[in-house]
Design a protein around this motif. Structure first.
Motif, PDB file in Angstrom:
ATOM      1  N   THR A   1     -43.534 -39.106 -75.816  1.00 61.99           N
ATOM      2  CA  THR A   1     -42.267 -39.169 -76.536  1.00 61.99           C
ATOM      3  C   THR A   1     -41.231 -39.940 -75.731  1.00 61.99           C
ATOM      4  OG1 THR A   1     -41.353 -37.148 -75.562  1.00 61.99           O
ATOM      5  CG2 THR A   1     -42.736 -36.898 -77.530  1.00 61.99           C
TER       6      THR A   1
ATOM      7  N   LEU B   1     -38.193 -38.914 -75.227  1.00 62.93           N
ATOM      8  CA  LEU B   1     -37.507 -37.946 -74.361  1.00 62.93           C
ATOM      9  C   LEU B   1     -38.249 -37.761 -73.046  1.00 62.93           C
ATOM     10  CD1 LEU B   1     -36.263 -35.136 -76.774  1.00 62.93           C
ATOM     11  CD2 LEU B   1     -34.865 -36.496 -75.214  1.00 62.93           C
ATOM     12  N   GLU B   2     -39.568 -37.702 -73.126  1.00 60.44           N
ATOM     13  CA  GLU B   2     -40.376 -37.575 -71.911  1.00 60.44           C
ATOM     14  C   GLU B   2     -40.263 -38.832 -71.057  1.00 60.44           C
ATOM     15  OE1 GLU B   2     -45.088 -36.980 -70.647  1.00 60.44           O
ATOM     16  OE2 GLU B   2     -44.421 -36.556 -72.703  1.00 60.44           O
TER      17      GLU B   2
ATOM     18  N   VAL C   1     -37.745 -40.852 -70.670  1.00 61.70           N
ATOM     19  CA  VAL C   1     -36.458 -41.007 -69.975  1.00 61.70           C
ATOM     20  C   VAL C   1     -36.044 -39.726 -69.253  1.00 61.70           C
ATOM     21  CG1 VAL C   1     -35.706 -42.754 -71.636  1.00 61.70           C
ATOM     22  CG2 VAL C   1     -35.069 -40.354 -72.005  1.00 61.70           C
ATOM     23  N   ALA C   2     -36.978 -38.814 -69.062  1.00 57.24           N
ATOM     24  CA  ALA C   2     -36.651 -37.502 -68.496  1.00 57.24           C
ATOM     25  C   ALA C   2     -36.062 -37.578 -67.100  1.00 57.24           C
ATOM     26  CB  ALA C   2     -37.896 -36.612 -68.486  1.00 57.24           C
ATOM     27  N   ASP C   3     -36.407 -38.619 -66.324  1.00 54.46           N
ATOM     28  CA  ASP C   3     -35.906 -38.716 -64.952  1.00 54.46           C
ATOM     29  C   ASP C   3     -34.721 -39.662 -64.816  1.00 54.46           C
ATOM     30  OD1 ASP C   3     -37.467 -40.903 -65.539  1.00 54.46           O
ATOM     31  OD2 ASP C   3     -38.444 -41.004 -63.574  1.00 54.46           O
TER      32      ASP C   3
ATOM     33  N   ALA D   1     -32.654 -41.263 -77.119  1.00 53.98           N
ATOM     34  CA  ALA D   1     -33.195 -40.186 -76.279  1.00 53.98           C
ATOM     35  C   ALA D   1     -32.273 -39.907 -75.098  1.00 53.98           C
ATOM     36  CB  ALA D   1     -34.595 -40.559 -75.804  1.00 53.98           C
TER      37      ALA D   1
ATOM     38  N   GLU E   1     -29.398 -37.934 -76.407  1.00 55.52           N
ATOM     39  CA  GLU E   1     -29.793 -36.542 -76.649  1.00 55.52           C
ATOM     40  C   GLU E   1     -29.854 -35.747 -75.343  1.00 55.52           C
ATOM     41  OE1 GLU E   1     -33.525 -34.032 -78.638  1.00 55.52           O
ATOM     42  OE2 GLU E   1     -33.257 -36.171 -79.096  1.00 55.52           O
ATOM     43  N   ARG E   2     -30.277 -36.409 -74.265  1.00 48.18           N
ATOM     44  CA  ARG E   2     -30.359 -35.715 -72.979  1.00 48.18           C
ATOM     45  C   ARG E   2     -28.986 -35.456 -72.363  1.00 48.18           C
ATOM     46  NH1 ARG E   2     -32.411 -37.892 -68.605  1.00 48.18           N
ATOM     47  NH2 ARG E   2     -32.304 -35.800 -67.750  1.00 48.18           N
TER      48      ARG E   2
ATOM     49  N   ARG F   1     -43.929 -47.483 -68.189  1.00 48.22           N
ATOM     50  CA  ARG F   1     -44.122 -46.501 -69.260  1.00 48.22           C
ATOM     51  C   ARG F   1     -44.051 -47.191 -70.622  1.00 48.22           C
ATOM     52  NH1 ARG F   1     -39.588 -42.504 -66.603  1.00 48.22           N
ATOM     53  NH2 ARG F   1     -40.611 -42.361 -64.554  1.00 48.22           N
TER      54      ARG F   1
END
Length: 251
Positions: free
Chosen positions: A7, A9-10, A12-14, A38, A41-42, A230
């Protein structure tokens, strides 16, 4: 070698507060909207963005801009983005305006490991001499101005020294991509995307069509997978969501 992430979101998690981003796109063409959404949203903020412009018509980077998540922009074009202009003139946003060709070469140079280069663009102007307003104080005064740059003569012609750009992350959008990160861009959507991908230390690509390694002819690859860490495959609806900035029709 499989760089596919489930996803956005996953992917751009870092990306944390204060991160620097090189973002592809020009106007509404080739913009990594899903990755940008994303990030929104984070809730990350204080971002330093390098992009030709900062979104348009409330799409792309304009989503982060309107939410007050961007602290600094390095770019070439404000255009019709009224919120971009308002934040800059009110002192809420720092802006380094760069000639468009120079911006492209600074991104490419950073990605190619070239620390700096000389160009004639900007010689004899505030680009070289300094004094361009980077940040206003909110009362019409200049709080921070650009510094002067080194100017050197080669064969009787003056050139200004410009530094390559490297960012923490690169965000790009491609028409096709394989699991190894090799990318193909569609027509004008190619724009700044390959350069932004090169400049990012960690580059994330959203692709409209994900294919298997070997499905893309090596001669057709616009950006090799060495620059991409990614890959996020878009849904058909996300891939088809392409806005038109200025619609014109024939009589």
């Amino acid at each position: 070698m499989d760089k596919v992430v489930a996803t956005a979101l996953e992917a751009v998690a870092d990306v944390g507060d204060g991160a620097s981003l090189a973002v592809g796109g020009f106007g509404l063409s080739g913009v990594p909207n899903v990755l940008i959404d994303a990030l929104h949203e984070r809730g990350v903020g204080g971002l330093s963005v390098v992009s030709n412009n900062c979104g348009a018509m409330e799409f792309g980077l304009a989503v982060l801009l309107a939410a007050g998540r961007i602290a600094r922009v390095t770019g070439s074009y404000i255009g019709g983005n009224k919120e971009f202009a308002r934040q800059y003139l009110s002192g809420e946003l720092e802006l380094e305006l760069i000639p468009q060709g120079t911006l492209a070469e600074r991104l490419r140079a950073g990605g190619a490991g070239i620390p700096a280069f000389y160009t004639p663009a900007g010689v004899g102007t505030q680009v070289a001499e300094g004094g361009l307003p980077w940040r206003y104080d909110g009362d019409g005064g200049v709080a921070l101005a650009s510094p002067p740059k080194e100017v050197r003569e080669f064969d009787g012609v003056e050139y200004v020294l410009e530094h390559g750009i490297r960012t923490d992350f690169g965000l790009v959008r491609a028409a096709r991509g394989d699991r190894h990160g090799n990318l193909v861009f569609n027509k004008s959507a190619r724009n700044f995307n390959p350069l932004a991908a090169m400049a990012g230390r960690v580059t994330i690509a959203e692709v409209e069509e994900l294919v298997e390694p070997g499905d893309i002819d090596p001669d057709a690859v616009h950006l090799p997978g060495v620059f991409v860490q990614r890959v996020v495959a878009l849904t058909p609806r996300q891939a088809a969501d392409k806005r038109i900035e200025q619609r014109t029709v024939s009589t």
